[in-house]
Scaffold this motif. Sequence first.
Motif, PDB file in Angstrom:
ATOM      1  N   CYS A  21       0.811  -0.882   0.038  1.00  7.14           N
ATOM      2  CA  CYS A  21       0.071  -0.052   0.089  1.00  7.14           C
ATOM      3  C   CYS A  21       0.906   1.237  -0.013  1.00  7.14           C
ATOM      4  O   CYS A  21       0.339   2.419  -0.027  1.00  7.14           O
ATOM      5  N   PRO A  24       2.806   7.114  -3.195  1.00  9.03           N
ATOM      6  CA  PRO A  24       2.062   8.616  -2.857  1.00  9.03           C
ATOM      7  C   PRO A  24       0.481   8.212  -3.219  1.00  9.03           C
ATOM      8  O   PRO A  24       0.345   7.317  -3.879  1.00  9.03           O
ATOM      9  N   LYS A  25      -0.384   9.227  -2.690  1.00 10.58           N
ATOM     10  CA  LYS A  25      -1.767   9.044  -2.712  1.00 10.58           C
ATOM     11  C   LYS A  25      -1.961   9.747  -4.173  1.00 10.58           C
ATOM     12  O   LYS A  25      -1.526  10.865  -4.340  1.00 10.58           O
ATOM     13  N   LEU A  26      -2.725   8.851  -5.068  1.00 10.41           N
ATOM     14  CA  LEU A  26      -3.055   9.533  -6.325  1.00 10.41           C
ATOM     15  C   LEU A  26      -4.631   9.922  -6.481  1.00 10.41           C
ATOM     16  O   LEU A  26      -5.411   9.213  -5.840  1.00 10.41           O
ATOM     17  N   ALA A  27      -4.845  10.661  -7.460  1.00 10.85           N
ATOM     18  CA  ALA A  27      -6.443  10.941  -7.956  1.00 10.85           C
ATOM     19  C   ALA A  27      -6.348  10.884  -9.387  1.00 10.85           C
ATOM     20  O   ALA A  27      -5.340  11.359  -9.957  1.00 10.85           O
ATOM     21  N   LYS A  73      -0.474   2.814 -13.391  1.00 10.32           N
ATOM     22  CA  LYS A  73      -1.259   3.522 -12.314  1.00 10.32           C
ATOM     23  C   LYS A  73      -1.483   5.133 -13.140  1.00 10.32           C
ATOM     24  O   LYS A  73      -0.919   5.678 -13.683  1.00 10.32           O
ATOM     25  N   GLU A  77      -0.342  12.752  -8.247  1.00 10.39           N
ATOM     26  CA  GLU A  77      -0.181  12.872  -6.768  1.00 10.39           C
ATOM     27  C   GLU A  77      -1.167  14.115  -6.353  1.00 10.39           C
ATOM     28  O   GLU A  77      -1.346  14.984  -7.072  1.00 10.39           O
ATOM     29  N   ILE A  78      -1.745  13.798  -5.183  1.00  5.22           N
ATOM     30  CA  ILE A  78      -2.672  14.827  -4.679  1.00  5.22           C
ATOM     31  C   ILE A  78      -1.752  16.012  -4.064  1.00  5.22           C
ATOM     32  O   ILE A  78      -0.783  15.858  -3.452  1.00  5.22           O
ATOM     33  N   ALA A 121      -8.300  14.808  -3.682  1.00  9.27           N
ATOM     34  CA  ALA A 121      -8.714  13.605  -3.776  1.00  9.27           C
ATOM     35  C   ALA A 121      -9.947  13.287  -4.516  1.00  9.27           C
ATOM     36  O   ALA A 121     -10.811  14.089  -4.551  1.00  9.27           O
TER      37      ALA A 121
END
Length: 148
Positions: A21, A24-27, A73, A77-78, A121
Amino acid sequence: MNRRYWLSLLLAILAVIGIGCGGPKLAEVEGIVLVDGQPQAGVTVEFQPEQGSPSFGETDATGRYELRFSRHKKGAEIGKHVVRISKDFDADENSPRVAGVKTVIPPQFNDETQLASEVQAGENKLDFSVTSLRTAVRANVPIRSMSE
């Protein structure tokens, strides 16, 4: 002791599950790019976060792009991003050429960009409208080369 064993085992399993997991957090990011008010295929859209890896997309014939963070992916990145929009000259391109400029889109939208956007997000629909080098030259907008 049995309780300690099961607790340790549970923590180990959770650690292994958590390894995949990372990152980076992606949107998701998509939108339309218009060049001189018209959609154009082959325009590259780059989102570069303040820190981290960029995401890229390329427009289709309708001007639509979708960003990809990597081959597998989607998204970006947010956070805050510098946005660069470019399109390389085609071999038969009739646009005027300016020394040091390698794209149909003027430097103020790519190498010297002032474009910025924030990825939040969820799903993001971010449209851009830029001028071409041809339009900028006709309008006598100063075009600086990268070497100046």
